[in-house]
Design an enzyme around this catalytic site. Sequence first.
Site, short mmCIF file in Angstrom:
data_model
loop_
_atom_site.label_atom_id
_atom_site.label_comp_id
_atom_site.label_asym_id
_atom_site.label_seq_id
_atom_site.Cartn_x
_atom_site.Cartn_y
_atom_site.Cartn_z
CB CYS A 274 -1.00 -0.01 1.16
SG CYS A 274 -0.26 0.06 2.82
CG HIS A 332 -4.81 1.00 3.61
ND1 HIS A 332 -3.96 0.33 2.75
CD2 HIS A 332 -5.80 1.51 2.83
CE1 HIS A 332 -4.43 0.42 1.52
NE2 HIS A 332 -5.53 1.14 1.54
CG ASP A 355 -6.46 2.88 -1.40
OD1 ASP A 355 -5.32 2.60 -1.82
OD2 ASP A 355 -6.97 2.34 -0.41
#
Length: 684
Positions: A274, A332, A355
């Site tokens: 991530c 995250h 994202d």
Amino acid sequence: MEDLRIKYVDLEQSENLESHRTNGFRNTKSLVVRRGAPFKVSVQLEGRPFSPKIDTLRVKVMLGNLYAVMPVTFSKSSSKSSWNAYIDPEEWNPLKPSIYICSPASASVGSYRFQLCVLTQDGQKSSAYGNFILLCNPWCSEDTVYIPFEDQREEYIQSDSGLLFMGSGTNIVARPWSFDQYEPGVLEACLNLLQVSPQQKKNRKMDYLNRNNPVYLSRVVSAMINSEDDRGVLKGNWTGDFKQGVSPSMWTGSGDILRKWNQSGNSPVKYGQCWVFAAVMCTVMRVLGIPCRVITNFNSAHDTNGNLVIEEYYSATGQKLNRTKDSIWNFHVWVECWMTRRDLESGMDGWQVLDPTPQQRSGGVYCCGPAPVKAIKNKRVDLFYDVPFVYASVNADIHTIILGQGQVLGFSKDTERVGSLICTKAVGFPRLQKITGDYKYIKSPTSTLSSRSSSSSGDSTLRRAGSSQGVLVFLTLDKSPIVGEPVSFSVKIMNKQNVAKMLKVHLNAQAKEYNHSPSDTFWENHGVLQLAPMEVKVVRQKIPLAQYEDVVGDNLINLAVVVEDMASQERVLSSEEFNIASPQLIIQVADEKSIMQHSEQTALVTFINPYSYPVSGVLTVAGAGLLQGKVQFRMPPLPPGGRVDQPIAFMPNMVGKKMLQASLWLTNMNATIRGFKMVSVNSV
């Protein structure tokens, strides 16, 4: 009459880069400018002087198969809504006229060609061609990416380094990252990313037209950073097996990744997780001129069934079990981009969540956003894009269930842990800025037994109480754990009733990756404790270095206590997930207040071995604008407590705040030690 011809066109590179704040792109083949602002080209004519009465100048700009044609006028145009070209009468030179070409503030981003024509009264025509790259313009108030503060434009557009926050909310790790937007080949890779997108392949004209809109651009980029649906930049890998590529934790900047992708003919680079996806996307957005920052959400919910509840299961002795597809990632990382949302109702402008980590499809494609942060805070799950998914990431409840022989032995609910800390790098300083309040309404603590995260650094701890009718349990880290020292923690047990109790106390520690359920137990302790009526006892424990140093590396630890009332069979659990901070490399720069561009400097990188055995490894030092490429040194075996000092020579080629970063890959224990130093480079 003598012929009138164009001899050559001067793109006035230095003046244009300065006025468009694109100085960092000085070494790019094409001129780089921003939309909504004029740029200057000077035309050297030959044959005879230009006469406005009988001669005409015309400019044609082309993006793919789109084009605009405009006459060159003799009055400054103030229009920001259409292409125009003019000559400033005060600068008039009939043999070398200076022409200002101005794009609308809503022009499409991309690599343009232009044609400059001089036409005479008798029909003669002479032409010259050139190229320029057009980016968004956060300095232009008519641009949809306009951000009104200079320090924010400097941070979110121009800064080529930053910090990614990782670890856990109680022991945050600031990882240095080089965004590398001015490094060779990076701008070209970012523009190529738009060219190889499915949208460009499907309908070139519509893609070029839509590139005027940051909402569209950000969705294209979000999908193109991962390679799930297209010829995207990065292949994700969470298996722990990285033999076919590079471990995500080994990357130190975006430049290597983007260049490798571009030079390979757009084969996905292996591998990303991530923070790598987010950091590379931040680079691309800053290159395109869209303000962007990297965000970390600690205790991020991955709610696969959309019920805003995450179930966690434990055994009767405190071992966390892998029993559900839902999960809580310790952290995250995504990005936010700043833009006006003309596609939504008013009040949704500003920061938008994007994202690029491939988790779920949006419009049939692995991307996420732009979701307005204001919509997430106000639970406007009716708005696009992907507000419900991000809302769940920061707001889900956690149900903790203790299981034994197929039976539920205990249950508790935590409404505070998910999204307990949301943060980014502060503007202008290498430190953390909390932005949790932008995403959610923060409740004020109602009692000392609140299970909320108190802070993020130093000796602060996270307290999470487990409670039943008869017993209350706290698990508290005594201080932020550091590699080389025992992990010290306390278990506080309160008897809430007026009868004595005999209790079994089970302690369990498991190593875990930030996004997975834990692996097997590596440390446990079991005992019996007697409590008098209403008595409180504190049990102090230590996990010694020898027990954890082989399992930690980049992992975290899940620590749990289960207290069992032997009379009532009631069980109460309290748990904590935390990382053990690695030692840091220390970087010192001699005479750091007088660092000059194009002048050689020296830095000293120091490492002291905190482990109980010798370590060896490879030291890598990099710095965008400071070093050409990277320098590497092999570190011979260093005994426990041993120290190594490595001098590094560097010569800055860019002015401003720059990051020198170092990473030491310890080959015999699969861990990386990092450090960074911000330096200010002055012009000569």
